[in-house]
Design an enzyme around this catalytic site. Structure first.
Site, mmCIF file in Angstrom:
data_model
loop_
_atom_site.group_PDB
_atom_site.id
_atom_site.type_symbol
_atom_site.label_atom_id
_atom_site.label_comp_id
_atom_site.label_asym_id
_atom_site.label_seq_id
_atom_site.Cartn_x
_atom_site.Cartn_y
_atom_site.Cartn_z
ATOM 1 N N THR A 242 0.835 -1.211 0.000
ATOM 2 C CA THR A 242 0.000 0.000 0.000
ATOM 3 C C THR A 242 0.864 1.253 0.000
ATOM 4 O O THR A 242 0.625 2.188 -0.773
ATOM 5 C CB THR A 242 -0.959 0.003 1.201
ATOM 6 O OG1 THR A 242 -1.877 -1.082 1.071
ATOM 7 C CG2 THR A 242 -1.731 1.312 1.278
ATOM 8 N N ASN B 277 -5.612 -10.071 -7.029
ATOM 9 C CA ASN B 277 -5.626 -10.634 -5.682
ATOM 10 C C ASN B 277 -6.894 -11.397 -5.341
ATOM 11 O O ASN B 277 -6.899 -12.225 -4.428
ATOM 12 C CB ASN B 277 -5.406 -9.526 -4.642
ATOM 13 C CG ASN B 277 -6.434 -8.421 -4.756
ATOM 14 O OD1 ASN B 277 -6.559 -7.781 -5.799
ATOM 15 N ND2 ASN B 277 -7.174 -8.178 -3.688
ATOM 16 N N GLN C 60 0.728 -10.324 -5.671
ATOM 17 C CA GLN C 60 0.296 -11.723 -5.738
ATOM 18 C C GLN C 60 1.079 -12.530 -6.766
ATOM 19 O O GLN C 60 0.820 -13.721 -6.955
ATOM 20 C CB GLN C 60 -1.205 -11.789 -6.066
ATOM 21 C CG GLN C 60 -2.103 -11.166 -5.015
ATOM 22 C CD GLN C 60 -2.128 -11.938 -3.710
ATOM 23 O OE1 GLN C 60 -1.639 -13.055 -3.619
ATOM 24 N NE2 GLN C 60 -2.701 -11.335 -2.675
ATOM 25 N N GLY D 245 6.003 -8.550 2.034
ATOM 26 C CA GLY D 245 6.612 -9.722 2.631
ATOM 27 C C GLY D 245 5.619 -10.770 3.094
ATOM 28 O O GLY D 245 5.859 -11.969 2.970
ATOM 29 N N HIS D 246 4.482 -10.336 3.622
ATOM 30 C CA HIS D 246 3.578 -11.292 4.272
ATOM 31 C C HIS D 246 2.772 -12.143 3.300
ATOM 32 O O HIS D 246 2.034 -13.038 3.715
ATOM 33 C CB HIS D 246 2.650 -10.576 5.262
ATOM 34 C CG HIS D 246 1.565 -9.770 4.617
ATOM 35 N ND1 HIS D 246 0.256 -10.166 4.620
ATOM 36 C CD2 HIS D 246 1.597 -8.574 3.967
ATOM 37 C CE1 HIS D 246 -0.489 -9.252 4.011
ATOM 38 N NE2 HIS D 246 0.306 -8.282 3.613
ATOM 39 N N THR E 201 13.630 5.434 10.337
ATOM 40 C CA THR E 201 14.604 4.464 10.835
ATOM 41 C C THR E 201 14.388 3.104 10.177
ATOM 42 O O THR E 201 13.261 2.622 10.080
ATOM 43 C CB THR E 201 14.463 4.313 12.360
ATOM 44 O OG1 THR E 201 14.663 5.586 12.977
ATOM 45 C CG2 THR E 201 15.486 3.316 12.900
ATOM 46 N N CYS F 273 -9.125 -6.720 2.148
ATOM 47 C CA CYS F 273 -9.254 -5.267 2.285
ATOM 48 C C CYS F 273 -10.714 -4.835 2.344
ATOM 49 O O CYS F 273 -11.020 -3.703 2.682
ATOM 50 C CB CYS F 273 -8.549 -4.569 1.112
ATOM 51 S SG CYS F 273 -6.780 -4.879 1.089
#
Length: 355
Positions: A77, A156, A184, A205-206, A242, A328
């Site tokens: 996103t 997706n 995807q 990543g997830h 950071t 979503c």
């Protein structure tokens, strides 16, 4: 007797995946002993920085690009917002028109709707009953003011694969920036930025057994974008904040595993898809909604026979976990805009199984 759905249990991997134990193991030292700020110049900071650059190297190798073209974000996103808004802000003197699909992820659609309030013109293209874009319609929609084409690689909700390389060729020949949400696609089918002719591409990543809260934005060298988060000079000055070293390490490991095990996982997904389809057809519950050749094997849209999709999932909620569409839209009791766009508002009872 336990069926294939109950055996697999978790069938919502397009929403998120379980963290791979190897990824967790690789991340842990950067939560505990190697906790230095990667922007610090002392040895502890340098170790964190080195781990980040190693992750960048693994990812650039996996998608065939330079390490300087990889930007770490908090997820797809944010990557989408940075890519689209950042490009428009840097290149608005060249035009004010963007082309996309009605079936894009909401992160793309809502970003574009925001930009429409700022004077950007957006063309939302239809897809056919297979979920595929018409290249001829795409060509006809291009204007002298067209700045960008934004089309996802794999949908997706449906798993439908677009002809990204051909779309990229069209954009390249006309000097138009081409951005593709590939969230995807990564780890499921081959993602080579040169072969796909993309200028920008993103993923999280997830979705590949990596950690939540970390994503990647590929930006081809020479593409200018304006930062959307200001502060320090991290990520080549494009994304301040950071460094989240543990998560960056995690996505690097996840991408490496996905690349190394791609062939094995692809073949396994094909077999599981056939087993799942056999269950639905043999029991006269439903059938595959889209053609196998046009979809990734891990996302399976099932059109149910004479049963409401929500009722079917509710009835089986103690046996397995699946969904009727994108996470979503969770909690929104509305039909899927993706399915509506494909079937032109013809009422379809479709569930998404993702393995």
């Amino acid at each position: 007797m336990v069926n294939i759905l109950e055996e697999l249990k978790y069938l919502d991997n397009a929403a998120t995946t379980k963290l791979d134990n190897r990824v967790l193991e690789g991340m842990m030292p950067y939560f505990t002993d190697l906790y230095g700020n990667a922007s610090s110049t002392h040895k502890l900071g340098e170790k964190s920085k080195s781990a980040i650059e190693n992750a960048r190297k693994e990812i650039s190798s996996a998608i065939n690009c330079n390490t300087s073209e990889i930007i770490f974000t908090s997820g797809s996103t944010e990557s989408i917002n940075l890519a689209i808004k950042g490009f428009v802000e840097s290149n608005s003197h060249k035009g004010n028109h963007i082309i996309t699909l009605k079936t894009e992820h909401k992160a793309v659609l809502e970003t574009l709707r925001y930009l429409e309030t700022k004077g950007i013109e957006v063309t939302y293209l239809d897809v056919d009953s297979s979920g595929i874009i018409s290249l001829e319609e795409l060509l006809q929609s291009i204007k002298e003011t067209t700045l960008m084409i934004a089309i996802m690689y794999v949908n997706n909700e449906t798993g439908v694969i677009q002809e990204i390389s051909k779309i990229g060729e069209i954009a390249k020949e006309r000097g138009i920036c081409f951005f593709s949400d590939s969230t995807q696609a990564i780890g499921k089918i081959e993602v080579d930025v040169d072969a796909l002719n993309v200028d920008m591409l993103c993923f999280s990543g997830h979705k590949i057994s990596g950690p939540k809260g970390i994503g990647v934005l590929y930006i081809r060298d020479g593409i200018e974008i304006t930062p959307q988060i200001h502060g320090g000079s991290q990520e080549f000055g494009l994304r301040s904040g950071t460094y989240n070293t543990p998560l960056i390490v995690g996505i690097g490991i996840a991408v490496k595993i996905a690349s190394n095990e791609y062939k094995k996982n692809f073949e396994k997904a094909i077999q599981l898809r056939e087993d799942i389809l056999e269950y639905f057809t043999k029991n006269n519950i439903g059938k595959m909604a889209f053609q196998r050749d046009n979809t990734v094997p891990n996302i399976i849209s099932i059109e149910l026979n004479d049963i409401d999709a929500e009722e079917f999932l509710m009835f089986n909620s103690s046996k397995f976990f699946a969904s009727t569409g994108s996470a979503c839209n969770s909690g929104l009791q509305i039909s899927s805009y993706v399915i509506d766009a494909i079937f032109k508002n013809e009422r379809k009872q479709i569930i998404r199984i993702s393995i």
